[in-house]
Design a protein around this motif. Structure first.
Motif, short mmCIF file in Angstrom:
data_model
loop_
_atom_site.label_atom_id
_atom_site.label_comp_id
_atom_site.label_asym_id
_atom_site.label_seq_id
_atom_site.Cartn_x
_atom_site.Cartn_y
_atom_site.Cartn_z
N MET A 1 0.85 -1.11 -0.05
CA MET A 1 0.16 -0.06 -0.14
C MET A 1 0.97 1.25 0.00
SD MET A 1 -3.44 0.87 2.13
CE MET A 1 -4.33 -0.20 0.93
N GLU A 2 0.65 2.17 -0.71
CA GLU A 2 1.24 3.24 -0.89
C GLU A 2 1.22 4.42 0.45
OE1 GLU A 2 0.06 6.93 -3.32
OE2 GLU A 2 -1.37 5.54 -3.92
N THR A 3 2.27 4.96 0.66
CA THR A 3 2.34 6.03 1.72
C THR A 3 2.22 7.27 1.21
OG1 THR A 3 4.52 6.25 1.69
CG2 THR A 3 3.82 4.51 3.16
N ILE A 4 1.60 8.10 2.08
CA ILE A 4 1.33 9.68 1.82
C ILE A 4 2.16 10.30 2.96
CG2 ILE A 4 -0.67 9.18 0.41
CD1 ILE A 4 -2.30 9.84 2.86
N GLN A 13 5.45 18.83 11.54
CA GLN A 13 6.29 18.31 10.52
C GLN A 13 5.35 17.29 9.64
OE1 GLN A 13 9.05 16.15 12.75
NE2 GLN A 13 10.48 17.86 13.06
N LEU A 14 6.14 17.03 8.27
CA LEU A 14 5.26 16.18 7.45
C LEU A 14 5.62 14.62 7.78
CD1 LEU A 14 5.48 17.64 4.00
CD2 LEU A 14 3.65 17.59 5.43
N LYS A 15 4.60 13.75 8.18
CA LYS A 15 4.91 12.47 8.56
C LYS A 15 4.29 11.56 7.80
CE LYS A 15 6.04 13.45 13.09
NZ LYS A 15 6.45 13.03 14.08
N GLU A 16 5.06 10.45 7.34
CA GLU A 16 4.66 9.50 6.14
C GLU A 16 3.78 8.40 6.68
OE1 GLU A 16 7.29 6.94 3.85
OE2 GLU A 16 8.40 8.90 3.22
N ILE A 17 2.71 8.07 6.13
CA ILE A 17 1.66 7.12 6.71
C ILE A 17 1.05 6.54 5.58
CG2 ILE A 17 -0.29 8.82 6.84
CD1 ILE A 17 -0.72 7.55 9.46
N LYS A 18 0.45 5.38 5.75
CA LYS A 18 -0.16 4.78 4.71
C LYS A 18 -1.85 5.37 4.58
CE LYS A 18 2.63 0.34 4.86
NZ LYS A 18 2.69 -1.19 5.24
N LYS A 19 -2.12 5.06 3.49
CA LYS A 19 -3.55 5.19 3.22
C LYS A 19 -4.57 4.44 4.40
CE LYS A 19 -3.27 7.56 -1.22
NZ LYS A 19 -4.10 7.56 -2.30
N PRO A 21 -6.75 1.29 5.34
CA PRO A 21 -6.77 0.06 4.51
C PRO A 21 -8.15 -0.51 4.12
CG PRO A 21 -6.86 -0.11 6.85
CD PRO A 21 -6.44 1.45 6.65
N PHE A 22 -9.19 0.23 4.72
CA PHE A 22 -10.52 0.09 4.28
C PHE A 22 -11.02 0.91 3.17
CE2 PHE A 22 -10.05 -0.58 8.76
CZ PHE A 22 -10.08 -2.14 8.90
N CYS A 23 -10.74 1.97 2.94
CA CYS A 23 -11.35 2.90 1.79
C CYS A 23 -10.30 3.46 0.99
CB CYS A 23 -12.26 3.92 2.57
SG CYS A 23 -11.61 5.37 3.24
N GLY A 24 -8.98 3.41 1.58
CA GLY A 24 -7.90 4.29 0.83
C GLY A 24 -7.96 5.87 1.19
N GLY A 25 -8.88 5.97 2.01
CA GLY A 25 -8.69 7.68 2.27
C GLY A 25 -7.42 8.04 2.85
N LYS A 26 -7.09 9.39 3.05
CA LYS A 26 -6.17 10.19 3.79
C LYS A 26 -6.39 10.23 5.37
CE LYS A 26 -3.51 14.13 3.66
NZ LYS A 26 -3.29 15.52 2.72
N PRO A 27 -5.71 9.74 6.30
CA PRO A 27 -5.84 9.85 7.52
C PRO A 27 -5.35 11.10 8.27
CG PRO A 27 -3.92 8.47 7.17
CD PRO A 27 -4.49 8.96 5.83
N ILE A 65 1.46 6.28 14.32
CA ILE A 65 1.78 5.97 12.98
C ILE A 65 2.41 4.61 12.86
CG2 ILE A 65 3.23 6.61 11.13
CD1 ILE A 65 2.79 9.50 12.06
N GLU A 66 3.22 4.19 13.67
CA GLU A 66 3.69 2.81 13.77
C GLU A 66 2.85 1.54 13.90
OE1 GLU A 66 6.68 0.17 16.80
OE2 GLU A 66 7.15 2.22 16.53
N ILE A 67 1.67 2.04 14.59
CA ILE A 67 0.71 1.07 14.79
C ILE A 67 -0.11 0.96 13.61
CG2 ILE A 67 -1.25 0.38 16.18
CD1 ILE A 67 0.10 1.54 18.54
N TYR A 68 -0.49 2.23 13.15
CA TYR A 68 -1.48 2.24 11.85
C TYR A 68 -0.97 1.67 10.52
CZ TYR A 68 -4.64 4.57 8.88
OH TYR A 68 -5.76 4.93 8.03
N ASN A 69 0.52 1.83 10.69
CA ASN A 69 1.29 1.37 9.31
C ASN A 69 1.54 -0.15 9.38
OD1 ASN A 69 1.14 3.95 7.86
ND2 ASN A 69 3.29 4.32 8.73
#
Length: 72
Positions: A1-4, A13-19, A21-27, A65-69
């Protein structure tokens, strides 16, 4: 899955996180009381909320973020 990249609510700051997993939305992050954070999807609304006692909100944000990703 791509990260945003999302804007941190705590450190600005900007943090990297995956979209989502259910709808592909932005967290996104939202503060919860004075010692907590909510990480929520802007698309479907699913999320998680956590408070910290011993650590600061930067630490909590990184842990959420670690748990979410983690997608095992």
């Amino acid at each position: 899955m791509e990260t945003i990249k999302i804007q941190s609510d705590v450190s600005n700051q900007l943090k990297e996180i995956k979209k989502c997993p259910f709808c592909g939305g932005k967290p996104y992050f939202k503060r919860y009381k004075r010692d907590g954070l909510t990480l929520k999807c802007g698309g479907c609304g699913i999320g998680m909320q956590q408070r910290t006692i011993h650590f600061d909100l930067n630490w909590l944000e990184d842990k959420l973020i670690e748990i979410y990703n983690k997608r095992d």
